[in-house]
Design an enzyme around this catalytic site. Sequence first.
Site, PDB file in Angstrom:
ATOM      1  N   SER A  99    -135.951 -27.744-102.876  1.00 18.57           N
ATOM      2  CA  SER A  99    -135.630 -26.613-102.013  1.00 18.57           C
ATOM      3  C   SER A  99    -136.811 -26.108-101.190  1.00 18.57           C
ATOM      4  CB  SER A  99    -135.063 -25.466-102.864  1.00 18.57           C
ATOM      5  OG  SER A  99    -135.952 -25.127-103.912  1.00 18.57           O
ATOM      6  N   THR A 100    -138.041 -26.353-101.626  1.00 19.17           N
ATOM      7  CA  THR A 100    -139.211 -25.940-100.842  1.00 19.17           C
ATOM      8  C   THR A 100    -139.596 -27.027 -99.844  1.00 19.17           C
ATOM      9  OG1 THR A 100    -139.954 -24.777-102.841  1.00 19.17           O
ATOM     10  CG2 THR A 100    -141.485 -24.854-101.005  1.00 19.17           C
TER      11      THR A 100
ATOM     12  N   GLY B  55    -142.809 -30.186-103.623  1.00 21.43           N
ATOM     13  CA  GLY B  55    -142.724 -28.977-104.425  1.00 21.43           C
ATOM     14  C   GLY B  55    -143.069 -29.246-105.879  1.00 21.43           C
TER      15      GLY B  55
ATOM     16  N   GLY C 188    -135.433 -31.714-109.851  1.00 14.76           N
ATOM     17  CA  GLY C 188    -134.406 -32.271-108.973  1.00 14.76           C
ATOM     18  C   GLY C 188    -134.041 -33.703-109.302  1.00 14.76           C
TER      19      GLY C 188
ATOM     20  N   GLU D 135    -141.252 -39.583-106.642  1.00 11.37           N
ATOM     21  CA  GLU D 135    -142.241 -38.590-106.221  1.00 11.37           C
ATOM     22  C   GLU D 135    -143.637 -38.982-106.699  1.00 11.37           C
ATOM     23  OE1 GLU D 135    -139.491 -34.534-106.053  1.00 11.37           O
ATOM     24  OE2 GLU D 135    -140.506 -35.067-107.910  1.00 11.37           O
TER      25      GLU D 135
ATOM     26  N   LYS E 266    -143.614 -19.945-109.640  1.00  7.99           N
ATOM     27  CA  LYS E 266    -143.879 -21.246-110.272  1.00  7.99           C
ATOM     28  C   LYS E 266    -145.289 -21.341-110.874  1.00  7.99           C
ATOM     29  CE  LYS E 266    -139.849 -22.626-108.794  1.00  7.99           C
ATOM     30  NZ  LYS E 266    -139.656 -23.642-107.768  1.00  7.99           N
TER      31      LYS E 266
END
Length: 220
Positions: A27-28, A81, A96, A102, A120
């Site tokens: 989401s970021t 993120g 996620g 990643e 966070k």
Amino acid sequence: MDLKQIAGEYAATFVKDGMKIGLGTGSTAYWTIQKLGQRVKEGLSIQAVPTSKETEALAQQLNIPLISLNDVQSLDLTIDGADEIDSNLQLIKGGGGALLREKIVASSSKELIIIIDESKVVTRLGTFPLPIEIIPFAWKQTESKIQSLGCQTTLRLKNNETFITDNNNMIIDCIFPNHIPTPSDLHKRLKMITGVVETGLFVNMTSKAIIGTKNGIQEL
């Protein structure tokens, strides 16, 4: 403006013309990718490697040129993120479900910029469940060995069915009662378990963290 949006859009300013970059998932990172799409439309020339099918679809929608990691020696920068970050820039990622790709993309990058909102930032990793990607074959045996390290485990589900990663693997989410005092040691112990593909612990990989706070941008 949303704190994630503030951090995500600010991180896009670190991307320069001609760069080969990694595009994170979540989401970021979404806001970074949106901003980069806008800059590409305005003439920015970049090539990007997505860290998930979700990110790949978004980048294609925004006409961001994509390349395969197989076609380059390294990337200039990855922006992604995190689910948790401590003062030593150690991370938990994988909420996620894209942790393996990643980590591959991040480890192929000269620089990793992590974008987060202030919620966070933690003193010690482990409040957020640690995701561990495992192969489906004999997964209960693998889960049992993970539990022997002193954690409570949950097989990740999506829509009441087993969550399957982009690599056709499964994810076990782990809670350690006393958090994770030494992430590097735990990562090594988990990786020694046959059936574990990768962990969501990112240690000694982050160059910089950009934090969206109520008072603006903060860098770690």
